[in-house]
Motif scaffolding. Structure first.
Motif, mmCIF file in Angstrom:
data_model
loop_
_atom_site.group_PDB
_atom_site.id
_atom_site.type_symbol
_atom_site.label_atom_id
_atom_site.label_comp_id
_atom_site.label_asym_id
_atom_site.label_seq_id
_atom_site.Cartn_x
_atom_site.Cartn_y
_atom_site.Cartn_z
ATOM 1 N N GLU A 109 0.811 -1.218 0.000
ATOM 2 C CA GLU A 109 0.000 0.000 0.000
ATOM 3 C C GLU A 109 0.845 1.270 0.000
ATOM 4 O OE1 GLU A 109 -2.364 -0.675 3.495
ATOM 5 O OE2 GLU A 109 -3.964 -1.616 2.318
ATOM 6 N N SER A 110 2.152 1.128 0.284
ATOM 7 C CA SER A 110 2.982 2.299 0.536
ATOM 8 C C SER A 110 3.483 3.025 -0.706
ATOM 9 C CB SER A 110 4.185 1.917 1.391
ATOM 10 O OG SER A 110 5.109 1.172 0.626
ATOM 11 N N GLY A 111 3.723 2.311 -1.785
ATOM 12 C CA GLY A 111 4.272 3.033 -2.915
ATOM 13 C C GLY A 111 4.460 2.193 -4.149
ATOM 14 N N PRO A 112 4.656 2.869 -5.266
ATOM 15 C CA PRO A 112 4.736 2.189 -6.559
ATOM 16 C C PRO A 112 6.015 1.395 -6.786
ATOM 17 C CG PRO A 112 5.089 4.545 -6.826
ATOM 18 C CD PRO A 112 4.715 4.315 -5.390
ATOM 19 N N ASP A 113 7.110 1.702 -6.074
ATOM 20 C CA ASP A 113 8.356 0.981 -6.321
ATOM 21 C C ASP A 113 8.224 -0.498 -5.982
ATOM 22 O OD1 ASP A 113 8.267 1.688 -3.558
ATOM 23 O OD2 ASP A 113 10.442 1.416 -3.405
ATOM 24 N N VAL A 114 7.506 -0.820 -4.925
ATOM 25 C CA VAL A 114 7.310 -2.224 -4.559
ATOM 26 C C VAL A 114 6.282 -2.874 -5.477
ATOM 27 C CG1 VAL A 114 6.490 -3.772 -2.740
ATOM 28 C CG2 VAL A 114 8.043 -1.895 -2.199
ATOM 29 N N ARG A 115 5.214 -2.169 -5.770
ATOM 30 C CA ARG A 115 4.197 -2.741 -6.675
ATOM 31 C C ARG A 115 4.782 -3.004 -8.062
ATOM 32 N NH1 ARG A 115 1.084 1.075 -3.819
ATOM 33 N NH2 ARG A 115 1.151 2.531 -5.549
ATOM 34 N N ALA A 116 5.823 -2.269 -8.445
ATOM 35 C CA ALA A 116 6.458 -2.479 -9.749
ATOM 36 C C ALA A 116 7.164 -3.823 -9.840
ATOM 37 C CB ALA A 116 7.454 -1.351 -10.035
ATOM 38 N N ALA A 117 7.403 -4.475 -8.710
ATOM 39 C CA ALA A 117 8.040 -5.796 -8.713
ATOM 40 C C ALA A 117 7.061 -6.889 -9.140
ATOM 41 C CB ALA A 117 8.599 -6.113 -7.327
ATOM 42 N N PHE A 118 5.798 -6.522 -9.307
ATOM 43 C CA PHE A 118 4.750 -7.479 -9.659
ATOM 44 C C PHE A 118 4.002 -7.003 -10.895
ATOM 45 C CE2 PHE A 118 5.193 -7.367 -5.016
ATOM 46 C CZ PHE A 118 5.468 -8.697 -4.752
ATOM 47 N N GLU A 119 3.364 -7.948 -11.572
ATOM 48 C CA GLU A 119 2.435 -7.596 -12.652
ATOM 49 C C GLU A 119 1.176 -7.009 -12.000
ATOM 50 O OE1 GLU A 119 3.046 -7.813 -15.860
ATOM 51 O OE2 GLU A 119 4.969 -8.819 -15.639
#
Length: 187
Positions: free
Chosen positions: A66-76
Motif C-alpha cells: 500500500e505504501s508506494g509504486p516501487d514495490v508494486r512495480a516488482a509485480f504484474e
C-alpha cells in the motif's frame, strides 16, 4: 464558543529488544527512514486492528504494497490485485488461524526476540538495513520486500504463494536488481 482541544494521540512504543544482536534494536527501526518507518507503523496498526499480538511478515507485506509504486512495480498489475485481495481477506478473518501461533522458522533463538515483532518480521527489518548498507544507499521498500521473501517459512511467502506468485523467483529477481529497480517479469 467551545475551547479547541488538541487531538489525543496514542503513540505505540517501538519494540523492546532482548540482548541478542540478531534482532532490530530501537535505533535500527529508526534507521529505516521515513518511508519504511511509515510501513512499519502501518503494519503495527494493522496487527493491533486484526487482534494479533505481533507484527508478522504478512502485515509488513500488506503495508508495503500500500505504501508506494516501487514495490508494486516488482509485480504484474493482476498480481498486485490478487495479493491485496488475499491480504484484505486475511485482515477480515481469513488469517484467524495465525492469531494463536507465532510466526517462526526457528532461525532465531527464543532469547533473542523483539517484542511486538514475530521472529521472522524482526529478521526482515534487520535484513532491510543490511541490504541497504551492502548497496551503499538508504533503505527502500524493495529492500524490505527482499527481506520478507528471504525465508520460505514466512507468512509473506505463504501469502505470495496463495496469490500465485513464486517467492523464490521473486527473491532471485530482487537479488539481481540491487539498485531497487525490481521491475516485474513473471511470477
Amino acid at each position: 464558543m467551545h475551547p479547541r482541544l488538541p487531538p489525543q494521540v496514542t503513540r505505540v512504543p517501538p519494540p523492546q529488544v532482548t540482548r541478542d544482536h540478531a534482532v532490530p534494536r530501537v535505533d535500527d527501526e529508526a534507521g529505516l527512514g521515513a518511508e519504511l518507518a511509515a510501513v512499519v507503523a502501518g503494519a503495527r496498526r494493522r496487527a493491533v486492528r486484526d487482534g494479533d499480538r505481533q507484527i508478522d511478515t504478512a502485515h509488513l507485506l500488506h503495508s508495503l504494497l500500500e505504501s508506494g509504486p516501487d514495490v508494486r512495480a516488482a509485480f504484474e498489475p493482476p498480481q498486485v490485485a490478487r495479493l491485496l485481495g488475499y491480504l484484505v481477506q486475511r485482515s477480515i478473518g481469513y488469517g484467524l488461524r495465525w492469531q494463536t501461533a507465532v510466526e517462526d522458522s526457528g532461525a532465531l533463538p527464543a532469547a533473542g526476540r523483539a517484542e511486538g515483532y514475530s521472529p521472522l518480521a524482526a529478521l526482515a527489518v534487520r535484513g532491510v538495513l543490511e541490504r541497504a548498507l551492502r548497496h551503499g544507499r538508504p533503505p527502500r521498500g524493495v529492500d524490505l520486500l527482499a527481506a520478507l521473501v528471504a525465508d520460505p517459512e514466512a507468512r509473506a511467502v505463504q501469502v505470495l504463494g496463495h496469490a500465485g506468485i513464486d517467492a523464490r523467483e521473486l527473491s532471485a529477481r530482487l537479488a539481481r536488481e540491487p539498485s531497487g529497480d525490481a521491475g516485474s517479469s513473471s511470477g
